[in-house]
Design a protein around this motif. Sequence first.
Motif, PDB file in Angstrom:
ATOM      1  N   GLN A 143      39.808  37.942  23.513  1.00  0.00           N
ATOM      2  CA  GLN A 143      40.463  37.257  22.313  1.00  0.00           C
ATOM      3  C   GLN A 143      41.942  37.718  22.375  1.00  0.00           C
ATOM      4  O   GLN A 143      42.541  38.571  22.476  1.00  0.00           O
ATOM      5  N   GLN A 144      42.620  36.230  21.993  1.00  0.00           N
ATOM      6  CA  GLN A 144      44.237  36.287  21.706  1.00  0.00           C
ATOM      7  C   GLN A 144      44.472  37.036  20.301  1.00  0.00           C
ATOM      8  O   GLN A 144      43.974  36.538  19.477  1.00  0.00           O
ATOM      9  N   VAL A 145      45.324  38.209  20.459  1.00  0.00           N
ATOM     10  CA  VAL A 145      45.169  39.141  19.098  1.00  0.00           C
ATOM     11  C   VAL A 145      46.513  38.961  18.617  1.00  0.00           C
ATOM     12  O   VAL A 145      46.958  39.711  17.590  1.00  0.00           O
ATOM     13  N   LEU A 146      47.698  38.466  19.303  1.00  0.00           N
ATOM     14  CA  LEU A 146      48.965  38.525  18.846  1.00  0.00           C
ATOM     15  C   LEU A 146      49.272  37.418  17.738  1.00  0.00           C
ATOM     16  O   LEU A 146      49.131  36.210  18.333  1.00  0.00           O
TER      17      LEU A 146
ATOM     18  N   ASP B 228      53.939  39.145   6.346  1.00  0.00           N
ATOM     19  CA  ASP B 228      54.572  39.923   5.345  1.00  0.00           C
ATOM     20  C   ASP B 228      55.455  40.712   6.106  1.00  0.00           C
ATOM     21  O   ASP B 228      56.298  41.673   5.653  1.00  0.00           O
ATOM     22  N   ASP B 229      56.068  40.584   7.554  1.00  0.00           N
ATOM     23  CA  ASP B 229      57.068  41.149   8.050  1.00  0.00           C
ATOM     24  C   ASP B 229      57.948  39.967   8.682  1.00  0.00           C
ATOM     25  O   ASP B 229      58.484  40.404   9.916  1.00  0.00           O
ATOM     26  N   LEU B 230      58.228  39.124   8.134  1.00  0.00           N
ATOM     27  CA  LEU B 230      59.234  38.004   8.806  1.00  0.00           C
ATOM     28  C   LEU B 230      60.376  38.576   8.461  1.00  0.00           C
ATOM     29  O   LEU B 230      60.885  39.302   7.512  1.00  0.00           O
TER      30      LEU B 230
ATOM     31  N   GLU C 172      50.459  51.581  19.373  1.00  0.00           N
ATOM     32  CA  GLU C 172      50.486  51.600  18.005  1.00  0.00           C
ATOM     33  C   GLU C 172      49.744  50.466  17.286  1.00  0.00           C
ATOM     34  O   GLU C 172      49.123  50.826  16.390  1.00  0.00           O
ATOM     35  N   GLU C 173      49.850  49.338  17.884  1.00  0.00           N
ATOM     36  CA  GLU C 173      49.497  48.158  17.081  1.00  0.00           C
ATOM     37  C   GLU C 173      48.118  48.249  17.336  1.00  0.00           C
ATOM     38  O   GLU C 173      47.157  47.788  16.369  1.00  0.00           O
TER      39      GLU C 173
ATOM     40  N   GLY D 199      58.299  40.249  13.733  1.00  0.00           N
ATOM     41  CA  GLY D 199      57.341  40.178  12.787  1.00  0.00           C
ATOM     42  C   GLY D 199      55.909  39.673  13.226  1.00  0.00           C
ATOM     43  O   GLY D 199      55.018  39.081  12.393  1.00  0.00           O
ATOM     44  N   TRP D 200      55.684  39.969  14.266  1.00  0.00           N
ATOM     45  CA  TRP D 200      54.212  39.637  14.977  1.00  0.00           C
ATOM     46  C   TRP D 200      53.477  40.853  14.976  1.00  0.00           C
ATOM     47  O   TRP D 200      54.187  42.077  15.132  1.00  0.00           O
ATOM     48  N   THR D 201      51.995  40.700  15.006  1.00  0.00           N
ATOM     49  CA  THR D 201      51.529  41.965  15.311  1.00  0.00           C
ATOM     50  C   THR D 201      50.087  41.816  16.158  1.00  0.00           C
ATOM     51  O   THR D 201      49.726  40.562  16.125  1.00  0.00           O
ATOM     52  N   CYS D 202      49.563  42.959  16.338  1.00  0.00           N
ATOM     53  CA  CYS D 202      48.381  42.586  17.149  1.00  0.00           C
ATOM     54  C   CYS D 202      47.213  43.641  16.510  1.00  0.00           C
ATOM     55  O   CYS D 202      46.084  43.676  16.705  1.00  0.00           O
TER      56      CYS D 202
END
Length: 487
Positions: free
Chosen positions: A416-419, A424-426, A452-453, A480-483
């Motif tokens: 699965q592509q998770v990025l 909330d973090d722009l 950490e992600e 501002g991107w997350t996994c």
Amino acid sequence: MSRSLAALVIGNSKYKKAGKLKNPANDATDMAAVLTACGFSVTSVVDGTHKQMDKALGDFKAALKGHDVGLFFFAGHGVQIGGENFLAAIDVKTADETEAKHSSLALNKVIDTMEAADTKTNIIILDACRNNPWARAWRGGEERGLAPVYAPRGTLIAYATSPGQLAGDGKGRNGAYTAALLEHMATPDVTVEAMFKRVRNTLSATTAQKQISWEHTSLAGEFYFNLSVAARITDYGAAALGDDLFELDTSKKSHKIIASLKTLTWPRQNPAIDEITPALIAKVAADTLFVLGRNIYQSAAGNANSAIAYINDFTAKTTGTDKNDRKALLDGMLFEIFFDKTGTLRDQPKFRRFNEVFDLQRFAACKPSFDFIAACLLPYAGRYYAIPGKGHKVIADVRLGEKEKDAVLEVFVAGQQVLRRDSDDLPAWDDDEDKIYYRQRSKAQFKAWLEEELIVPARLLKIGYSRDVASGETLRVPMGWTCRLPA
């Protein structure tokens, strides 16, 4: 106390021959989210055809194997035909009762499927007591609402309203019944029967007593949708699990050490850590050792050198101590990573010394503590790619740009592509949601960020790249991107 929970959630709104219902698709989406938060492994079907619903039930039958609890939820049109209940697919055939029966999911089939599973508890929830829109075309006339059914041992069947009565769509995002369920289902430490009583009271109030929910139950034991940590974990008392309740008696040396660690000042924390000897540990109760472990970790996370050294040399520092005393100390450290001072799961783990503590998993003597934290986190399994403490490896495959070769474009975990963008973090200085800004990270920094992600220890995370990446190379990671998995 650990539980394995499986759920099938169906919500049908876009009926081809009955017009669109406003709420059921939303009901299914929101119910799936609450059940996931309560520890269920959830399969969802929104606007399912007869074929899709039947397949989902078959898959659910297989999924129930090895689980303690099964739950089935349906929102949409339900009809009573000849005293039996049928849950209508969006492509239900409505020319007559016979066609409708054979193009809908029979409630009895759901009941039989769940009864045949080796689950201790089965729960069936039906927000499906709307009026039959096809009744006038059928020669049998209208049979109002749904019929009462037999609940096999260990089963609870819940209806949005009493047998033979009708329920309507809600005025907001959810149906009135599902809205009441969503309000009460995640309340900690409430039995399922008490929860449904609360739902009934809320539903009665919001519908001016026009809709009274109803349950038929033959449950043999107690079930809670949401067990607090204090209720699930019996190794330590509530005051230790929520250590803001722990009363310090500074006439005791161990309590005095804890008080010093709580000051968050290195000149007091470091000497206090140095006083934690095997001789002291032997005299301290399990709850106090657990709280001491929590405060050792928070001191290490605050960069107190003695606390960091104590974690790194934990096995040597505790040589000669009783195995249960060692476990209580390490249990407290691990618990502090994931749970706050009230015993509530943190939105984000306290990660700064995460790897140092999880390196201790290599030692057989420390295994009971990692089993303990895995049991604590099991109800929140949906938040993790691999439950911390289980020792499972995670493989992340990173796709880099072709033209901009240093740009991280995608991260794949378990196919699965998770990025994804984290709204909330722009960057605060730019509200252009389509534009992507990048932060430069070394290969080592990117790995640390990904650990950490994904909430995975460094030694258990393997990263593959779409091309060779040199050890000193710099990568560009979207700001501002997350996994992280959504909470």
